[in-house]
Write an enzyme that holds these catalytic residues in place. Sequence first.
Site, PDB file in Angstrom:
ATOM      1  N   ARG A   1       0.816  -1.211   0.219  1.00 44.58           N
ATOM      2  CA  ARG A   1      -0.011   0.047  -0.049  1.00 44.58           C
ATOM      3  C   ARG A   1       0.871   1.351  -0.083  1.00 44.58           C
ATOM      4  O   ARG A   1       1.682   1.322   0.938  1.00 44.58           O
ATOM      5  CB  ARG A   1      -0.822  -0.177   1.205  1.00 44.58           C
ATOM      6  CG  ARG A   1      -2.088   0.934   1.112  1.00 44.58           C
ATOM      7  CD  ARG A   1      -2.995   0.734   2.230  1.00 44.58           C
ATOM      8  NE  ARG A   1      -3.308  -0.584   2.722  1.00 44.58           N
ATOM      9  CZ  ARG A   1      -4.418  -0.867   3.644  1.00 44.58           C
ATOM     10  NH1 ARG A   1      -4.880   0.046   4.433  1.00 44.58           N
ATOM     11  NH2 ARG A   1      -4.824  -2.055   4.077  1.00 44.58           N
TER      12      ARG A   1
ATOM     13  N   SER B   1      -7.994   0.074   0.269  1.00 42.48           N
ATOM     14  CA  SER B   1      -8.945   0.195   1.330  1.00 42.48           C
ATOM     15  C   SER B   1      -9.347   1.636   1.771  1.00 42.48           C
ATOM     16  O   SER B   1     -10.140   2.167   1.012  1.00 42.48           O
ATOM     17  CB  SER B   1      -8.442  -0.678   2.671  1.00 42.48           C
ATOM     18  OG  SER B   1      -9.164  -0.725   3.650  1.00 42.48           O
ATOM     19  N   HIS B   2      -9.139   2.171   3.053  1.00 44.84           N
ATOM     20  CA  HIS B   2      -9.575   3.492   3.343  1.00 44.84           C
ATOM     21  C   HIS B   2      -8.567   4.404   3.212  1.00 44.84           C
ATOM     22  O   HIS B   2      -8.838   5.478   3.746  1.00 44.84           O
ATOM     23  CB  HIS B   2     -10.283   3.297   4.866  1.00 44.84           C
ATOM     24  CG  HIS B   2      -9.085   3.029   5.797  1.00 44.84           C
ATOM     25  ND1 HIS B   2      -8.671   1.434   5.896  1.00 44.84           N
ATOM     26  CD2 HIS B   2      -8.267   3.352   6.292  1.00 44.84           C
ATOM     27  CE1 HIS B   2      -7.554   1.285   6.862  1.00 44.84           C
ATOM     28  NE2 HIS B   2      -7.247   2.579   6.998  1.00 44.84           N
TER      29      HIS B   2
ATOM     30  N   LYS C   1      -3.634  -6.712  -2.199  1.00 50.03           N
ATOM     31  CA  LYS C   1      -3.970  -7.744  -0.901  1.00 50.03           C
ATOM     32  C   LYS C   1      -3.598  -8.903  -1.732  1.00 50.03           C
ATOM     33  O   LYS C   1      -4.502  -9.295  -2.934  1.00 50.03           O
ATOM     34  CB  LYS C   1      -5.217  -7.685  -0.193  1.00 50.03           C
ATOM     35  CG  LYS C   1      -5.292  -6.096   0.632  1.00 50.03           C
ATOM     36  CD  LYS C   1      -6.651  -6.172   1.492  1.00 50.03           C
ATOM     37  CE  LYS C   1      -6.460  -4.779   2.245  1.00 50.03           C
ATOM     38  NZ  LYS C   1      -7.919  -4.706   2.543  1.00 50.03           N
TER      39      LYS C   1
ATOM     40  N   ASP D   1     -16.307   0.661   4.545  1.00 47.03           N
ATOM     41  CA  ASP D   1     -14.918   1.429   4.249  1.00 47.03           C
ATOM     42  C   ASP D   1     -14.743   1.251   2.568  1.00 47.03           C
ATOM     43  O   ASP D   1     -15.803   0.387   1.822  1.00 47.03           O
ATOM     44  CB  ASP D   1     -13.787   1.023   4.736  1.00 47.03           C
ATOM     45  CG  ASP D   1     -13.276  -0.563   4.616  1.00 47.03           C
ATOM     46  OD1 ASP D   1     -14.228  -1.539   3.907  1.00 47.03           O
ATOM     47  OD2 ASP D   1     -12.480  -1.197   5.240  1.00 47.03           O
TER      48      ASP D   1
ATOM     49  N   ASP E   1     -13.164  -0.829   0.240  1.00 49.17           N
ATOM     50  CA  ASP E   1     -13.191  -2.206  -0.442  1.00 49.17           C
ATOM     51  C   ASP E   1     -14.071  -3.115   0.460  1.00 49.17           C
ATOM     52  O   ASP E   1     -14.287  -4.190   0.216  1.00 49.17           O
ATOM     53  CB  ASP E   1     -11.673  -2.790  -0.222  1.00 49.17           C
ATOM     54  CG  ASP E   1     -11.090  -2.894   1.032  1.00 49.17           C
ATOM     55  OD1 ASP E   1     -11.465  -2.362   1.785  1.00 49.17           O
ATOM     56  OD2 ASP E   1     -10.261  -3.989   1.125  1.00 49.17           O
TER      57      ASP E   1
ATOM     58  N   ASP F   1     -14.580  -4.758   3.137  1.00 49.10           N
ATOM     59  CA  ASP F   1     -14.412  -5.783   4.020  1.00 49.10           C
ATOM     60  C   ASP F   1     -14.619  -5.567   5.488  1.00 49.10           C
ATOM     61  O   ASP F   1     -14.549  -6.393   6.531  1.00 49.10           O
ATOM     62  CB  ASP F   1     -12.814  -6.310   3.902  1.00 49.10           C
ATOM     63  CG  ASP F   1     -11.798  -5.482   4.104  1.00 49.10           C
ATOM     64  OD1 ASP F   1     -12.243  -3.853   4.414  1.00 49.10           O
ATOM     65  OD2 ASP F   1     -10.528  -5.830   4.180  1.00 49.10           O
ATOM     66  N   ARG F   2     -15.099  -4.138   5.742  1.00 46.73           N
ATOM     67  CA  ARG F   2     -15.517  -3.787   7.141  1.00 46.73           C
ATOM     68  C   ARG F   2     -16.545  -2.820   7.087  1.00 46.73           C
ATOM     69  O   ARG F   2     -16.601  -2.064   6.043  1.00 46.73           O
ATOM     70  CB  ARG F   2     -14.236  -3.022   7.825  1.00 46.73           C
ATOM     71  CG  ARG F   2     -13.122  -3.658   8.137  1.00 46.73           C
ATOM     72  CD  ARG F   2     -12.146  -2.727   9.268  1.00 46.73           C
ATOM     73  NE  ARG F   2     -11.777  -1.582   8.524  1.00 46.73           N
ATOM     74  CZ  ARG F   2     -11.250  -0.688   9.204  1.00 46.73           C
ATOM     75  NH1 ARG F   2     -10.912  -0.643  10.399  1.00 46.73           N
ATOM     76  NH2 ARG F   2     -10.542   0.485   8.516  1.00 46.73           N
TER      77      ARG F   2
ATOM     78  N   HIS G   1     -13.143  -5.659  11.997  1.00 47.02           N
ATOM     79  CA  HIS G   1     -12.808  -7.034  11.068  1.00 47.02           C
ATOM     80  C   HIS G   1     -13.491  -8.166  11.773  1.00 47.02           C
ATOM     81  O   HIS G   1     -13.151  -8.484  12.871  1.00 47.02           O
ATOM     82  CB  HIS G   1     -11.380  -7.260  11.010  1.00 47.02           C
ATOM     83  CG  HIS G   1     -10.427  -6.485  10.032  1.00 47.02           C
ATOM     84  ND1 HIS G   1     -10.810  -6.372   8.760  1.00 47.02           N
ATOM     85  CD2 HIS G   1     -10.048  -5.282  10.131  1.00 47.02           C
ATOM     86  CE1 HIS G   1     -10.237  -5.309   8.281  1.00 47.02           C
ATOM     87  NE2 HIS G   1      -9.519  -4.743   9.143  1.00 47.02           N
TER      88      HIS G   1
END
Length: 462
Positions: free
Chosen positions: A21, A106-107, A116, A250, A252, A254-255, A337
């Site tokens: 990242r 992500s965020h 990832k 967020d 992507d 995943d949360r 998560h």
Amino acid sequence: MCKEKGYDMLNTAAFKAYDIRGKVPGEVNEELAYRVGKVFCALFGAENVVVGHDIRLSGPSLVKALSDGLRDGGANVIDIGQCGTEMIYFATAYLKTDGGIMVTASHNPAGYNGMKLVRRNARPVSADTGLEEIRQMVGVEEFPHHLVAGKERGKLTKQDIMKPYVDHLMTYVDVQKMHPLKVVVNPGNGGAGAVLTELEGRLPFQMIKVNYEPDGTFPNGVPNPMLDASRKQTSDAVLAHHADLGIAWDGDFDRCFFCDAEGGFVEGYYLVGLLAESFLKRHPGSKIMYDPRLVWNTEAIIQQYGGVPVKSKSGHAFMKQCMRENDVIYGGEMSSHHYFREFTFCDSGMITALLVLQIVCESGRPLKELVRDMEEKFPCSGEINRKVDDAKAIFAALEKKYGTGTIDKVDGLSVAFDNWRFNLRASNTEPVIRLNVETRGDKALLKEKTDELLQQIGGEPA
């Protein structure tokens, strides 16, 4: 060296503990993506790999370069297009490929991107399981850009996995146990909206859509529901529409994060307890995993409902490994998560949202009421971040000062006394330490000890 493009193609600063990242193009660019793809094949012997990207504007070109690297390494590439990270996890297992790579930051702010990586069955690739080797192999001066000798160039196909993915999501809930709710949904102009549109026709909810359209320019701010400004957008919409609750994801997805009907933010810590209770009611005697930052509420619920507690170092790579080794049915981190055994032990913001919505429906109680008892019994500070110059010195000083307590170093420094405890962790990527404090039903003691610790730590808010 690609200096004419404004970056050094050998810069590997974007490699972190769990992912890649960094800023585009200085740290993350097409050359890096190509190299990662080719090395992924060489290191893991991958013959079929799933790729996808989030809503960031640099995503498509990075996926193109990544795919070229994978194909020149001899792997066939299945491109699932714009998606969420959990869709890469799903596709890797569903399509039985040798790995998957999600292009996402992500965020992080709009100028960032990254990757990832997972292997077969969506096992994460972290610094301990191959990412460091990839970094070293990517960073060589004379990188072999030609086709791998003895191998044919891999094929590229595009595949839409939305329907089987959404079908799988629906296996976690029973629509017959749901009833109409008014729900604010806020993807933050990230990728969650496409999935919510598919789910909308299958659920009995009225969705109030905020920042719904995917937009890599982030016109309404970074899709990070941990930021106060992002929380306020969801909270304001809940109040304006008299909604039952609000959910924000967020970038992507995943949360996910929750607001109650009064617009109040619900700490991720209490969601772990809520989901643990739900799983143990349906699967008595199961193992529940949690991280060491805040533990008393989760442990009390596991004991109350006859579960088996499993504590793991925080971070998705550690959590997933721990879940697999112990056959844990559900695991949660206070950072929101949430991991599920039936989702190849991976985290999913969509499954979390669906499960909480069903819990609210089945209970007949508002979300605020469902977590109120937990908040009263085990009030917590929430995670407090501080920029410091010498983290090691602070850890040593606090361990000495509070050495009469029970010390646990599973993740950072945890110290427990009869009525209060704290955890202090250092960031993997920046000079920041993270503090969490909780008590047994004593909010005055919580404030006293939080203030006391912050005075000891010093530094500046991060």
